[in-house]
Motif scaffolding. Structure first.
Motif, short mmCIF file in Angstrom:
data_model
loop_
_atom_site.label_atom_id
_atom_site.label_comp_id
_atom_site.label_asym_id
_atom_site.label_seq_id
_atom_site.Cartn_x
_atom_site.Cartn_y
_atom_site.Cartn_z
N HIS B 34 -26.56 -13.44 41.33
CA HIS B 34 -25.13 -13.22 41.61
C HIS B 34 -24.24 -14.17 40.84
O HIS B 34 -23.33 -14.81 41.39
CB HIS B 34 -24.84 -13.30 43.12
CG HIS B 34 -25.42 -12.13 43.86
ND1 HIS B 34 -24.72 -10.98 44.10
CD2 HIS B 34 -26.67 -11.93 44.38
CE1 HIS B 34 -25.49 -10.12 44.75
NE2 HIS B 34 -26.67 -10.67 44.93
N LEU B 35 -24.52 -14.30 39.55
CA LEU B 35 -23.70 -15.18 38.70
C LEU B 35 -22.27 -14.66 38.67
O LEU B 35 -22.03 -13.45 38.73
CB LEU B 35 -24.27 -15.22 37.28
CG LEU B 35 -25.66 -15.88 37.17
CD1 LEU B 35 -26.24 -15.67 35.77
CD2 LEU B 35 -25.59 -17.36 37.49
N GLY B 36 -21.33 -15.59 38.60
CA GLY B 36 -19.92 -15.20 38.47
C GLY B 36 -19.34 -14.57 39.71
O GLY B 36 -18.30 -13.91 39.65
N LYS B 37 -19.97 -14.77 40.84
CA LYS B 37 -19.42 -14.19 42.08
C LYS B 37 -18.06 -14.81 42.39
O LYS B 37 -17.11 -14.12 42.73
CB LYS B 37 -20.39 -14.43 43.23
CG LYS B 37 -19.94 -13.86 44.54
CD LYS B 37 -21.08 -13.83 45.53
CE LYS B 37 -20.65 -13.43 46.92
NZ LYS B 37 -21.78 -13.41 47.86
N ALA B 38 -17.97 -16.13 42.25
CA ALA B 38 -16.69 -16.80 42.54
C ALA B 38 -15.61 -16.28 41.60
O ALA B 38 -14.46 -16.08 42.00
CB ALA B 38 -16.85 -18.31 42.42
N ALA B 39 -15.98 -16.05 40.31
CA ALA B 39 -14.99 -15.56 39.35
C ALA B 39 -14.48 -14.18 39.77
O ALA B 39 -13.29 -13.88 39.65
CB ALA B 39 -15.59 -15.51 37.96
N ALA B 40 -15.38 -13.34 40.30
CA ALA B 40 -14.96 -12.01 40.75
C ALA B 40 -13.98 -12.14 41.91
O ALA B 40 -13.00 -11.41 41.99
CB ALA B 40 -16.19 -11.19 41.17
N PHE B 41 -14.24 -13.08 42.80
CA PHE B 41 -13.31 -13.31 43.91
C PHE B 41 -11.98 -13.81 43.39
O PHE B 41 -10.93 -13.37 43.84
CB PHE B 41 -13.91 -14.32 44.89
CG PHE B 41 -14.82 -13.68 45.90
CD1 PHE B 41 -16.13 -13.38 45.57
CD2 PHE B 41 -14.36 -13.36 47.16
CE1 PHE B 41 -16.97 -12.77 46.49
CE2 PHE B 41 -15.18 -12.76 48.09
CZ PHE B 41 -16.49 -12.46 47.75
N ARG B 42 -12.03 -14.73 42.44
CA ARG B 42 -10.77 -15.27 41.92
C ARG B 42 -9.94 -14.17 41.25
O ARG B 42 -8.74 -14.09 41.44
CB ARG B 42 -11.06 -16.39 40.91
CG ARG B 42 -11.46 -17.69 41.56
CD ARG B 42 -11.43 -18.83 40.56
NE ARG B 42 -12.43 -18.70 39.51
CZ ARG B 42 -13.68 -19.14 39.61
NH1 ARG B 42 -14.09 -19.74 40.71
NH2 ARG B 42 -14.53 -18.99 38.63
N ALA B 43 -10.64 -13.31 40.48
CA ALA B 43 -9.93 -12.24 39.80
C ALA B 43 -9.24 -11.33 40.80
O ALA B 43 -8.23 -10.71 40.52
CB ALA B 43 -10.90 -11.45 38.94
N ALA B 44 -9.82 -11.27 42.01
CA ALA B 44 -9.24 -10.39 43.03
C ALA B 44 -8.27 -11.14 43.92
O ALA B 44 -7.81 -10.62 44.93
CB ALA B 44 -10.36 -9.78 43.86
N GLY B 45 -7.97 -12.39 43.58
CA GLY B 45 -6.95 -13.11 44.34
C GLY B 45 -7.47 -13.97 45.47
O GLY B 45 -6.70 -14.49 46.24
N ALA B 46 -8.79 -14.12 45.58
CA ALA B 46 -9.34 -15.01 46.60
C ALA B 46 -9.83 -16.28 45.90
O ALA B 46 -10.67 -16.19 45.00
CB ALA B 46 -10.49 -14.33 47.35
N PRO B 47 -9.30 -17.43 46.27
CA PRO B 47 -9.58 -18.65 45.52
C PRO B 47 -10.96 -19.23 45.82
O PRO B 47 -11.09 -20.15 46.60
CB PRO B 47 -8.48 -19.60 45.97
CG PRO B 47 -8.16 -19.15 47.35
CD PRO B 47 -8.40 -17.67 47.39
N ALA B 48 -11.98 -18.74 45.16
CA ALA B 48 -13.32 -19.29 45.35
C ALA B 48 -13.52 -20.44 44.36
O ALA B 48 -12.99 -20.40 43.26
CB ALA B 48 -14.35 -18.20 45.13
N PRO B 49 -14.26 -21.45 44.75
CA PRO B 49 -14.37 -22.64 43.91
C PRO B 49 -15.27 -22.45 42.69
O PRO B 49 -16.07 -21.53 42.61
CB PRO B 49 -14.97 -23.68 44.84
CG PRO B 49 -15.71 -22.89 45.85
CD PRO B 49 -14.98 -21.59 46.01
N TYR B 50 -15.11 -23.37 41.74
CA TYR B 50 -15.94 -23.39 40.55
C TYR B 50 -17.27 -24.07 40.81
O TYR B 50 -17.35 -24.91 41.69
CB TYR B 50 -15.22 -24.21 39.46
CG TYR B 50 -14.36 -23.34 38.63
CD1 TYR B 50 -14.87 -22.69 37.52
CD2 TYR B 50 -13.04 -23.12 39.00
CE1 TYR B 50 -14.08 -21.86 36.77
CE2 TYR B 50 -12.24 -22.29 38.25
CZ TYR B 50 -12.76 -21.66 37.15
OH TYR B 50 -11.99 -20.83 36.41
N GLY B 51 -18.26 -23.79 40.02
CA GLY B 51 -19.45 -24.63 40.00
C GLY B 51 -20.73 -23.95 40.43
O GLY B 51 -21.81 -24.39 40.08
N ALA B 52 -20.61 -22.83 41.23
CA ALA B 52 -21.83 -22.23 41.77
C ALA B 52 -22.70 -21.64 40.64
O ALA B 52 -23.93 -21.86 40.62
CB ALA B 52 -21.46 -21.16 42.79
#
Lengths: 826, 228
Positions: B34-52
């Motif tokens: 599930h790489l880039g899961k946080a980025a997908a959330f960010r793109a959708a307006g949910a502020p997921a953190p960096y680093g995972a």
């Protein structure tokens, strides 16, 4: 003109055989002056007419195009249709007597149940009066045309304000009101409230601290006879000393139902309602069809049918939860039974008001104890009502999740200039003292995803424009935000439906966690029926009718703490019993249980702090009974376990109820020796805050608290049936978010909010500090037990428990694996 | 060959790093990054953190290097969504591959890979549909359901993100990622950092191996239900 309208009101009421109460006339006079205020009256005394007709009287016929003039906010969308009907009847009625022959005011409703077609009609031709909910108001404020929609608004009414104040939904309403007042300076605001201990505060919060001075507080002086009594168990020896009565009182309840026309049987949680409905039907199979079940997880159609039956008087009894706490009159209801703890004085009064629901009739509520300790509660609640000691509800202080949601809402509804929005937000009581830092954090959060130093470049929910106005530009983000508006967070619900082939009726919803445990063919009770689980498919649990018995689903939530007002009254009742003064039938009935407690251990008294220790197969137990209410006990148990873990690392299971708390250690631990230190007050509140904050990191409270925050702030989007497939990649649990934040962004403001909410709202450190000091002033009465006492037993069997650990993960795993190995060798 | 036989014969080894190792084939199997899961959330307006994602790739590199693996098979859900495949992630993936040019990689496509899959090859990760037979093992994303008990090749799968509960005295309990072994199939725990879990309960015929930070723990199996 105005006098002609007043005459029309009098004529219409006279035609119905009613005379206005003085409080109604007072309200009308104030509203004609354009004043705002709060009306307090018990249910069934004509609050609605006071404010609705007041708004009509206050509006001169201005000859303007029809536009929205009155907004009526109600806390439950289930009430909207009834309110709409009641208002329409009133406005049609007075219009018929109006000599100017002006057309009657049109009434519409806008809630989650309103169809798209109806909404389009309202946009084209707005009703004069619109009934809505705090969430739907927020949604309307998120529309680009929000300002125009409310351009002619004269009056906003908030119904059942006592239900909203003190909850995040109330804060959402406060922000909505602040926005409406910014659109329409001088807007009249009126609230309707049942009995609260702090009506002045309720008025201040409703009107906003700046305008509250000019607002009126109208109290209806209407004598409403009230009877509170208790169904006493016939023979005390039939009580197990542990006190669990379950549904043993069902035959007595059947007799009560038999004797009255229509009875409401209130329970505290949905699963209890299911169980009681089953028990009543088992005793009286002939009542099938004339008794019914009503709770928030049943399908809308089922609930409508039940409510209709109550209104028409065709139902003999309805077993229900808080789903029937509010709402319009069910005139036929003659009796109200309260199964289990009433939890609070105001709540019991509210439920009592559901019977004799017309001016001049008697309200009667009968407590049905489900546990013998509740007999003591019944004695306490009667004493509190006699002394008119009623709970207060305060507005929350500056919750950032609700503010962040509101900022996005306003950004959608035409956009905002930060300084202007800040001034507006500060007119809401919850944010009157909002700091500049917290506001700056909130702006950063909605625009960059976090504070400037740790901004997330890929993130942009709200975008500041070159013109200085902040807006939402992305259509997907707008769509998702509107879906997510609100401050009610529920577990993922799974629809229960007959099927899969052929597909039949939808019965309601259960929590996903319950369905996850079911296997095909397993049976469970739902809505009073036995169902057989077939399979789970795309958010729907398909079932077919079953036979025999089965499990009853548990729904999370709805576990109200005993109010401190009632807890205090309880300690006094115990004190009377300890002095041998069994001064009420309830205390006398509890006597056998109280005597066992006294013999095996001791009764709690105001001068002593009762502590019990016990060794069982489960481990080493500590029981402490401060009688400070469930929430304080949660904080205390967490603090005491944390202190114990400082002396020697360990893992503890905590349980707590309204009377006290339990700490259980699986490893050997001497609780008695270090007790004075474990329970010692901190030097000051700041030192205690530091200690409790440290204990939070060792437990799961903040993690759980984060659930609501993540939803409201828009991190986690609630799933809904039939959603687009791509939306599913946007699902992650708030717990997962919490863990990821803790690991990769530990300074995130929402994490700090979760901690702050736990510290200030849930645990209330200031009260915790006072409680510790009060406990220290009492004499410690430590009793080693041979077996669990009536007070200890409910704590021991409590299933909802907290955990606190400061052992390393590997030490904990090693210990558990060691136990596994030992069990395998045994 | 059943999964148990494969494990018993040493053909396959479970690793506490949430991977399966075939020593003979020098092949490493992992599932659900599930790489880039946080980025997908960010793109959708949910502020997921960096680093995972960086941490997931770091662990995968460390594991593969330490084992001196020659082949890496990813059992689906390599990236979380199309929006996950940011230029930043693509660059990290290419750098990861440059550092391990000799490693033979294959992604067996899972449900989350549907739209992002065309971008994988450009980052140095070839992909294939399930089932893919590699090193004598049937590699899948979606686990076999009823057929796991039937004869066939040893099967590895992902998708479920299984976790199970370890309980102890004093009502202590822990949720830990786990391997689920049934018939000829092993379902792997999710390898990614930003992944949830699906709770698996012990059942007759099902072996659950919990993953602790530094060890594997066999959960005791329940006795078959008695006739009563």
């Amino acid at each position: 003109m105005a006098d002609a309208r007043a005459a029309a009101v009098d004529a219409w009421l006279a035609g119905k055989g009613w005379r206005p109460f003085p409080f109604q006339r007072e309200t009308w006079a104030l509203m004609r002056e354009g004043r705002s205020g709060l009306v307090h009256a018990t249910t069934g005394t004509g609050k609605t007419l006071a404010v609705a007709l007041g708004a009509w009287l206050a509006a001169g016929d201005d000859g303007k195009e029809p536009a929205l003039a009155v907004l009526w906010v109600t806390p439950m969308r289930a009430l909207a249709a009834d309110t709409e009907r009641a208002l329409r009847e009133a406005f049609d009625g007075v219009a018929a007597h109006d000599p100017t022959r002006a057309a009657p005011w049109t009434v519409g409703a806008r809630t989650g149940d309103t169809s798209t077609a109806e909404r389009a009609r309202q946009a084209k031709r707005p009703p004069r009066v619109l009934v809505t909910t705090p969430e739907s108001l927020s949604l309307m404020l998120s529309r680009p045309e929000a300002r125009e929609t409310f351009a002619e608004l004269r009056c906003v009414v908030v119904d059942e304000w006592h239900e909203l104040i003190g909850a995040k939904r109330g804060v959402l309403a406060e922000l909505g009101l602040a926005r409406l007042r910014a659109f329409r300076p001088g807007l009249m605001t009126w609230g309707l409230s049942a009995t609260l201990g702090n009506l002045d505060e309720a008025r201040r919060v409703l009107l906003g601290p700046q305008a509250a001075g000019e607002g009126a507080l109208i109290e209806a002086q209407i004598e409403k006879p009230l009877v509170v009594d208790t169904l006493l168990p016939k023979s005390p020896e039939r009580f197990p000393w542990a006190g669990h009565l379950g549904t043993k009182m069902a035959p007595a309840v059947v007799a009560e139902i038999e004797a009255a026309n229509t009875t409401l049987v209130f329970t505290n949680v949905r699963s209890q309602a299911e169980l009681w409905y089953q028990s009543l039907l088992r005793l009286r199979p002939d009542w099938a069809g004339i008794i019914a079940l009503h709770h928030g997880s049943l399908a809308r159609e089922t609930r409508d049918w039940v409510e209709q039956g109550l209104k028409s008087g065709t139902l003999k009894a309805v077993v229900c939860t808080s789903s029937l706490d509010l709402g319009v009159d069910f005139l036929p209801v003659e009796r109200v039974l309260q199964v289990g703890s009433p939890k609070g004085v105001a709540r019991l009064l509210q439920r009592a008001g559901r019977s004799g629901h017309a001016p001049g009739r008697v309200s009667r509520v009968t407590i049905v104890p489900s546990h013998s300790l509740e007999l003591v509660e019944a004695a306490a609640v009667k004493a509190a009502i006699a002394a008119m000691r009623i709970e207060s509800r305060k507005s929350l202080v500056a919750p950032l999740d609700v503010l962040a949601q509101h900022c996005v809402t306003v950004a959608l509804g035409g956009g905002f200039v930060p300084d202007e929005l800040l001034s507006e937000v500060r007119t809401a009581a919850a944010y009157a003292t909002l700091s500049d830092e917290a506001w700056a954090w909130c702006l950063d959060f909605v625009s960059k995803g976090g504070p400037t130093l740790k901004a997330y470049p890929g993130f942009r929910r709200v975008v500041p424009g070159p013109d200085g106005i902040w807006r939402v530009v992305d259509r997907d983000i707008a769509h998702r935000h509107r879906l997510n508006i609100g401050a009610i967070v529920s577990d993922t619900a799974v629809v229960v439906q007959y099927g899969p082939a052929p597909r039949g009726a939808k019965l309601g919803t259960v929590e996903e966690s319950f369905v996850a445990r079911l296997r095909a063919g397993q049976r469970f009770w739902f809505g009073g029926k036995i169902l057989e689980f077939v399979r789970l498919e795309a958010g729907t649990a398909f079932v077919r009718p079953g036979k025999g018995g089965g499990a009853t689903p548990a729904w999370a939530g709805g576990r109200m703490p005993l109010s401190t007002t009632l807890a205090d009254a309880m300690v006094e009742a115990f004190a009377r019993a300890a002095n041998g003064d069994y001064d009420s039938p309830e205390l006398e009935a509890a006597r056998p249980m109280l005597e066992v407690q006294a013999k095996w251990s001791a009764l709690p008294t105001p001068g002593t702090l009762l502590v019990e220790t016990l060794k069982t197969r489960e481990g080493w137990h500590l029981f402490v009974y401060p009688f400070a209410g469930r929430d304080i006990h949660l904080g205390l148990s967490s603090l005491v376990a944390w202190r114990a873990a400082q002396a020697e690392p360990g893992t503890f299971s905590l349980s707590f109820n309204d009377y006290g708390f339990e700490i259980l250690s699986g490893a050997e631990r001497d609780w008695a020796a270090p007790l004075a230190g474990l329970l010692a007050p901190a030097p000051d509140a700041a030192a205690l805050t530091a200690e409790v904050a440290a204990s939070l990191n060792a437990g799961e409270l903040a993690r759980r608290r984060f659930r609501d925050i993540a939803h409201i702030a828009g991190l986690v989007v609630a799933g809904y049936p039939g959603q687009r497939r791509s939306a599913k990649t946007m699902q992650a649990s708030s717990g997962l978010f919490y863990d990821v934040f803790r690991k990769f962004d530990p300074d995130n403001g929402l994490l700090r909010q979760a901690e702050r909410e736990v510290l200030e709202d849930e645990l209330d450190v200031k009260r915790l500090h006072k409680t510790l000091e009060a406990m220290a002033a009492r004499r410690l009465d430590v009793r080693p037990l041979a077996r669990a006492t009536p007070l200890a037993f409910p704590l021991m069997v409590e299933r909802f428990r907290e955990k606190l650990t400061n052992e390393t993960l590997s030490a904990r795993i090693a210990r558990m694996v060691g136990e596994l190995d030992a069990a395998a060798d045994a | 060959m059943t999964a148990c036989e494969a494990l018993a014969s040493g053909a396959l080894t479970l690793l506490p790093e949430r991977a399966v190792w075939s020593a003979r084939e020098r092949t490493l199997f992992v599932a659900d990054l599930h790489l880039g899961k946080a980025a997908a959330f960010r793109a959708a307006g949910a502020p997921a953190p960096y680093g995972a994602s960086a941490e997931t790739l770091r662990r995968l590199g460390a594991l593969s290097d330490a084992a001196a693996a020659e082949r890496l098979v990813i059992l689906g859900d390599f990236a979380h969504a199309l929006a996950s495949m940011t230029e930043g992630l693509a660059e990290s993936l290419r750098a990861w591959r440059r550092a391990r040019a000799a490693l033979d990689c294959l992604i067996v496509l899972g449900n989350h890979d549907r739209r992002a899959a065309p971008l994988y090859a450009g980052c140095g990760f070839p992909s294939a549909d399930e089932p893919a037979l590699v090193a004598g093992v049937a590699c899948r994303h979606h686990p076999l359901d009823g057929e796991a008990g039937e004869p066939g090749p040893a099967t590895l799968a992902g998708h479920l993100h299984p976790v199970a509960r370890l309980t102890g005295r004093g009502r202590d309990s822990l949720r830990l990622p786990c391997f689920v072994i049934e018939g000829r199939q092993i379902v792997l725990p999710a390898f990614g950092e930003f992944t949830g879990g699906w709770l698996v309960r012990p059942e007759p015929g099902r072996r659950i191996v919990l993953v602790a930070p530094d060890r594997l723990i066999d959960l005791p199996r329940p006795a078959p239900p008695s006739a009563a």
